[in-house]
Design a protein around this motif. Structure first.
Motif, PDB file in Angstrom:
ATOM      1  N   GLU A 184      38.203  39.682  32.650  1.00 62.88           N
ATOM      2  CA  GLU A 184      37.918  40.010  34.042  1.00 62.88           C
ATOM      3  C   GLU A 184      39.040  39.507  34.939  1.00 62.88           C
ATOM      4  N   MET A 185      39.422  40.356  35.888  1.00 62.19           N
ATOM      5  CA  MET A 185      40.511  40.041  36.796  1.00 62.19           C
ATOM      6  C   MET A 185      40.078  40.298  38.234  1.00 62.19           C
ATOM      7  N   PRO A 186      40.755  39.671  39.199  1.00 57.77           N
ATOM      8  CA  PRO A 186      40.458  39.970  40.608  1.00 57.77           C
ATOM      9  C   PRO A 186      40.649  41.449  40.901  1.00 57.77           C
ATOM     10  N   GLU A 187      39.979  41.938  41.910  1.00 52.65           N
ATOM     11  CA  GLU A 187      40.041  43.359  42.254  1.00 52.65           C
ATOM     12  C   GLU A 187      41.484  43.794  42.485  1.00 52.65           C
ATOM     13  N   GLY A 188      41.836  44.888  41.863  1.00 47.26           N
ATOM     14  CA  GLY A 188      43.182  45.427  42.001  1.00 47.26           C
ATOM     15  C   GLY A 188      44.189  44.871  41.014  1.00 47.26           C
ATOM     16  N   GLU A 189      43.793  43.872  40.208  1.00 47.21           N
ATOM     17  CA  GLU A 189      44.729  43.255  39.268  1.00 47.21           C
ATOM     18  C   GLU A 189      44.395  43.560  37.813  1.00 47.21           C
ATOM     19  N   TRP A 190      43.307  44.283  37.571  1.00 50.22           N
ATOM     20  CA  TRP A 190      42.936  44.640  36.199  1.00 50.22           C
ATOM     21  C   TRP A 190      43.737  45.868  35.779  1.00 50.22           C
ATOM     22  N   LEU A 244      44.672  42.795  32.766  1.00 48.19           N
ATOM     23  CA  LEU A 244      45.639  41.722  32.575  1.00 48.19           C
ATOM     24  C   LEU A 244      46.838  42.248  31.794  1.00 48.19           C
ATOM     25  N   HIS A 279      54.169  52.855  31.352  1.00 52.56           N
ATOM     26  CA  HIS A 279      54.890  51.939  32.236  1.00 52.56           C
ATOM     27  C   HIS A 279      56.360  51.847  31.838  1.00 52.56           C
ATOM     28  N   LYS A 282      56.119  42.852  31.175  1.00 50.73           N
ATOM     29  CA  LYS A 282      54.770  43.340  31.466  1.00 50.73           C
ATOM     30  C   LYS A 282      53.688  42.462  30.852  1.00 50.73           C
ATOM     31  N   VAL A 303      52.045  37.109  30.486  1.00 51.32           N
ATOM     32  CA  VAL A 303      51.061  36.712  31.490  1.00 51.32           C
ATOM     33  C   VAL A 303      50.183  35.608  30.911  1.00 51.32           C
ATOM     34  N   PRO A 340      43.548  34.109  33.296  1.00 49.80           N
ATOM     35  CA  PRO A 340      43.278  33.718  34.690  1.00 49.80           C
ATOM     36  C   PRO A 340      42.463  32.441  34.842  1.00 49.80           C
TER      37      PRO A 340
END
Length: 420
Positions: A38-44, A46, A56, A125, A128, A131
């Motif tokens: 699970e990631m913050p909104e707009g960041e999923w 990971l 990409h 990419k 990372v 979280p």
């Protein structure tokens, strides 16, 4: 469909199998698993899946003429340009025959430069961190840490990120990944093949390499080492190519494929696949051949999603307007058909009795395809197991976050009776 499988019965079997402390238990973590974090909104997500990672990279290198030429040649060869691992394999096959001349319009220097750019984009990419300390990876590691085992847990992964390392080290779970040393850790083939590691250390086998593995040539000899930091401008060992046996025997790739084979061949071994879509023919062969050689082994593939997926196609036709009016053809109409989501996995499981596949709504168990269905629901059924089947009548352990939640729920549960 007349066939069915009782989810509670098989969940009990799974729980019992995982409670064993003297049998070989392993996990195969693949590309779908990072999507469960699970990631913050707009960041999923990971880390994107293979197809989106490839898109990409294609976008990042879209202005590179040599890269575009390589992609065009891959298309001509009928290969998949939406899979970066296939792109790298094709590139490295060209490198092998590029000595002293051009191949498909690309020189050895061109191919080496493209390889370096691809690996750099991959690293940028996927380099990372998790979280927080409550991710599915941490749940897996908590379960590993919970039992003092007589046989070490083995984790195989095709991912080249460092998420497993982060979670293991966050929870101080000791592990061995084939490398030893502190400054420039080197690959210890003997320790891997002869199992010369403390039993309380888990094993982490990164079959397709890692973003912190590097390769260099010293006195004409290629050497692989693991760095404590992600280095730039070095030859990263990501998805090693299938070099001939004599050249690559001491390289990690074949040694770790051998380790997967040895693990499955152990008596009563149990390997759980998560996030793996059975698109790697070489790995599939390794798994199935080992299962054929060891009927006491079991491999369980936990697949994300339902057994079939809707495939939408738009009707395209050039029809004379008068004919169209007569037969009432609606050009551009979208038709929907159901197609198998993981056809290669299903084909293998229907032939191999000790390869089981669980999707959300159906399963192939003992070569038999059937829907999940509770047939003898009882009030005394274990409520913790019942809740994993849920009100939707689906068993969603193919979601890595759900599966690791299952592991958390069984931490500390002792071995049950074998009568399930």
């Amino acid at each position: 469909m007349d066939n069915y499988h009782d989810p509670i019965r098989h969940l009990k079997y799974l729980r019992q199998s995982l409670a064993q402390d003297n049998e070989a238990i392993g996990f195969f973590i693949s590309a779908g698993c990072p999507l469960s974090v699970e990631m913050p909104e707009g960041e999923w997500p990971l880390i994107p899946d293979v197809q989106n990672l490839t898109l990409h990279i294609n976008a990042q290198l879209s202005l590179d003429k040599k890269y575009n030429l390589l992609i065009a040649e891959i298309e001509k060869a009928g290969k998949n340009i939406k899979n970066i691992e296939d792109i790298l394999s094709f590139l490295r096959s060209l490198l092998v025959v590029s000595k002293g001349g051009d191949v498909r319009g690309l020189t050895e220097a061109d191919l080496t430069d493209i390889q370096s750019k691809i690996c750099t984009e991959i690293i940028n990419k996927i380099n990372v961190s998790l979280p927080n300390n409550e991710t599915p990876y941490h749940s897996l590691c908590k379960w590993i840490r919970s039992i003092d085992r007589k046989v070490a847990v083995e984790i195989f992964t095709t991912n080249y990120d460092l998420l497993l390392e982060h979670a293991l080290e966050d929870l101080e779970v000791p592990y061995f990944d084939g490398f030893v040393g502190a400054n420039r850790s080197f690959f210890d083939l003997r320790a891997v093949e002869d199992n010369l590691i403390p039993v309380h250390w888990s094993r982490l086998w990164k079959i397709h390499g890692s973003i912190n593995w590097c390769q260099e040539e010293i006195n004409g000899e290629r050497r692989v080492y693991r760095s404590s930091e992600i280095k730039q401008n070095v030859s990263h060992l990501i998805y090693p190519s299938h070099l001939k046996y004599e050249e690559s025997r001491k390289m990690p790739y074949l040694a770790l494929i051998d380790q997967l084979n040895r693990f499955i061949r152990k008596k009563s071994s149990f390997l759980i696949l998560s996030g793996y879509s059975f698109n790697d023919a070489h790995l599939n062969d390794t798994i199935v051949n080992a299962l054929k050689a060891n009927p006491t082994a079991m491999v369980l593939g936990l697949m994300y999603g339902e057994y079939e997926v809707e495939l939408k196609t738009e009707v395209e036709a050039e029809v004379d307007s008068e004919v169209e009016a007569e037969v009432d053809i609606d050009v551009g109409e979208v038709s929907t058909t159901l197609t198998e989501r993981y056809p290669e996995a299903y084909k293998l499981a229907k032939k191999q009795h000790n390869l089981n596949i669980w999707t959300f709504d159906k399963a192939i168990i003992g070569t038999n395809l059937g829907q999940w269905r509770r047939v003898h629901a009882k009030e005394e059924d274990d409520i913790e197991l019942v809740r994993f089947f849920g009100s939707e009548n689906q068993l969603k352990l193919g979601d890595f976050s759900v599966f690791t939640d299952f592991l958390k729920k069984i931490i500390g549960i002792k071995r049950e009776s074998s009568n399930v």
